[in-house]
Motif scaffolding. Structure first.
Motif, PDB file in Angstrom:
ATOM      1  N   LEU A  99       0.828  -1.209   0.000  1.00 40.71           N
ATOM      2  CA  LEU A  99       0.000   0.000   0.000  1.00 40.71           C
ATOM      3  C   LEU A  99       0.864   1.261   0.000  1.00 40.71           C
ATOM      4  O   LEU A  99       0.415   2.331  -0.382  1.00 40.71           O
ATOM      5  N   HIS A 100       2.122   1.133   0.426  1.00 38.87           N
ATOM      6  CA  HIS A 100       3.009   2.287   0.586  1.00 38.87           C
ATOM      7  C   HIS A 100       4.142   2.317  -0.435  1.00 38.87           C
ATOM      8  O   HIS A 100       4.838   3.320  -0.554  1.00 38.87           O
ATOM      9  N   GLY A 101       4.365   1.204  -1.153  1.00 35.40           N
ATOM     10  CA  GLY A 101       5.413   1.136  -2.165  1.00 35.40           C
ATOM     11  C   GLY A 101       5.545  -0.281  -2.679  1.00 35.40           C
ATOM     12  O   GLY A 101       4.931  -1.215  -2.153  1.00 35.40           O
ATOM     13  N   ASP A 102       6.334  -0.453  -3.719  1.00 36.17           N
ATOM     14  CA  ASP A 102       6.515  -1.772  -4.323  1.00 36.17           C
ATOM     15  C   ASP A 102       7.504  -2.604  -3.517  1.00 36.17           C
ATOM     16  O   ASP A 102       8.622  -2.169  -3.245  1.00 36.17           O
ATOM     17  N   VAL A 103       7.094  -3.813  -3.145  1.00 34.25           N
ATOM     18  CA  VAL A 103       7.945  -4.736  -2.396  1.00 34.25           C
ATOM     19  C   VAL A 103       8.764  -5.543  -3.395  1.00 34.25           C
ATOM     20  O   VAL A 103       8.228  -6.099  -4.349  1.00 34.25           O
ATOM     21  N   ASP A 104      10.073  -5.595  -3.164  1.00 33.63           N
ATOM     22  CA  ASP A 104      10.967  -6.346  -4.051  1.00 33.63           C
ATOM     23  C   ASP A 104      11.122  -7.782  -3.564  1.00 33.63           C
ATOM     24  O   ASP A 104      10.850  -8.720  -4.292  1.00 33.63           O
ATOM     25  N   THR A 105      11.569  -7.975  -2.320  1.00 31.95           N
ATOM     26  CA  THR A 105      11.717  -9.321  -1.754  1.00 31.95           C
ATOM     27  C   THR A 105      11.234  -9.326  -0.317  1.00 31.95           C
ATOM     28  O   THR A 105      11.170  -8.283   0.343  1.00 31.95           O
ATOM     29  N   ILE A 106      10.913 -10.516   0.166  1.00 35.09           N
ATOM     30  CA  ILE A 106      10.492 -10.685   1.555  1.00 35.09           C
ATOM     31  C   ILE A 106      11.043 -12.008   2.070  1.00 35.09           C
ATOM     32  O   ILE A 106      11.124 -12.985   1.328  1.00 35.09           O
ATOM     33  N   LYS A 107      11.427 -12.016   3.330  1.00 34.06           N
ATOM     34  CA  LYS A 107      11.917 -13.237   3.969  1.00 34.06           C
ATOM     35  C   LYS A 107      11.433 -13.225   5.412  1.00 34.06           C
ATOM     36  O   LYS A 107      11.877 -12.421   6.227  1.00 34.06           O
ATOM     37  N   ILE A 108      10.464 -14.092   5.722  1.00 37.43           N
ATOM     38  CA  ILE A 108      10.031 -14.274   7.107  1.00 37.43           C
ATOM     39  C   ILE A 108      10.971 -15.297   7.726  1.00 37.43           C
ATOM     40  O   ILE A 108      11.168 -16.378   7.178  1.00 37.43           O
ATOM     41  N   LYS A 126      20.402 -23.090  -0.261  1.00 45.63           N
ATOM     42  CA  LYS A 126      19.601 -22.318   0.674  1.00 45.63           C
ATOM     43  C   LYS A 126      18.288 -21.958   0.008  1.00 45.63           C
ATOM     44  O   LYS A 126      18.215 -21.787  -1.206  1.00 45.63           O
ATOM     45  N   ARG A 127      17.242 -21.829   0.814  1.00 47.10           N
ATOM     46  CA  ARG A 127      15.950 -21.443   0.288  1.00 47.10           C
ATOM     47  C   ARG A 127      16.011 -19.983  -0.173  1.00 47.10           C
ATOM     48  O   ARG A 127      16.373 -19.101   0.600  1.00 47.10           O
ATOM     49  N   PRO A 128      15.667 -19.707  -1.420  1.00 49.24           N
ATOM     50  CA  PRO A 128      15.770 -18.325  -1.914  1.00 49.24           C
ATOM     51  C   PRO A 128      14.668 -17.442  -1.336  1.00 49.24           C
ATOM     52  O   PRO A 128      13.625 -17.916  -0.905  1.00 49.24           O
ATOM     53  N   ARG A 129      14.927 -16.156  -1.359  1.00 48.58           N
ATOM     54  CA  ARG A 129      13.908 -15.191  -0.954  1.00 48.58           C
ATOM     55  C   ARG A 129      12.821 -15.169  -2.002  1.00 48.58           C
ATOM     56  O   ARG A 129      13.075 -15.374  -3.175  1.00 48.58           O
ATOM     57  N   LYS A 130      11.604 -14.898  -1.573  1.00 48.09           N
ATOM     58  CA  LYS A 130      10.501 -14.842  -2.519  1.00 48.09           C
ATOM     59  C   LYS A 130      10.529 -13.504  -3.239  1.00 48.09           C
ATOM     60  O   LYS A 130      10.655 -12.454  -2.614  1.00 48.09           O
ATOM     61  N   GLN A 131      10.434 -13.542  -4.544  1.00 49.33           N
ATOM     62  CA  GLN A 131      10.421 -12.339  -5.357  1.00 49.33           C
ATOM     63  C   GLN A 131       8.979 -11.930  -5.631  1.00 49.33           C
ATOM     64  O   GLN A 131       8.153 -12.768  -5.956  1.00 49.33           O
TER      65      GLN A 131
END
Length: 111
Positions: A14-23, A105-110
């Motif tokens: 809602l505030h900008g484009d998310v590039d990657t995320i890693k929980i 390694k598990r990659p970050r989600k794009q």
């Protein structure tokens, strides 16, 4: 309360484009450890997200949203009983054993 990557991306996008995320999750149980790393595509979107979401609640948990300048998480300096803190980051090399399967390694989600 566990939150999915998609739920976090929806809230931050809602505030900008998310590039990657890693929980960050526990390796053995797969349970969320309570924090995540997000990369935004631009500085302005990241600043808007911090301003809007820091201190807000998801369920019963309050979000603490902060920005870092570099792409790597802070490095804890190792302590040596023979000489105090090391001034530089130690370098390690992965050594493969015969007959051992190499796991990526598990990659970050794009997004």
């Amino acid at each position: 309360m566990d939150i999915t990557e998609l739920e976090l991306v929806m809230r931050f996008s809602l505030h900008g484009d998310v590039d990657t995320i890693k929980i960050v999750r526990d390796k053995k149980t797969g349970n969320c450890k309570g924090y995540a790393f997000l990369e935004m595509k631009d500085q302005e979107g990241a600043e808007r997200a911090v301003e809007a979401l820091d201190g807000t609640f998801i369920g019963d948990r309050m979000l603490s949203v902060k920005m870092t300048d570099d792409k790597q998480p802070p490095v804890k300096k190792p302590f040596s009983k023979f000489g105090g803190n090391f001034s530089s980051r130690p370098s390690y090399q992965k050594v493969e054993r015969k007959g051992e399967e190499f796991k990526k390694k598990r990659p970050r989600k794009q997004f």
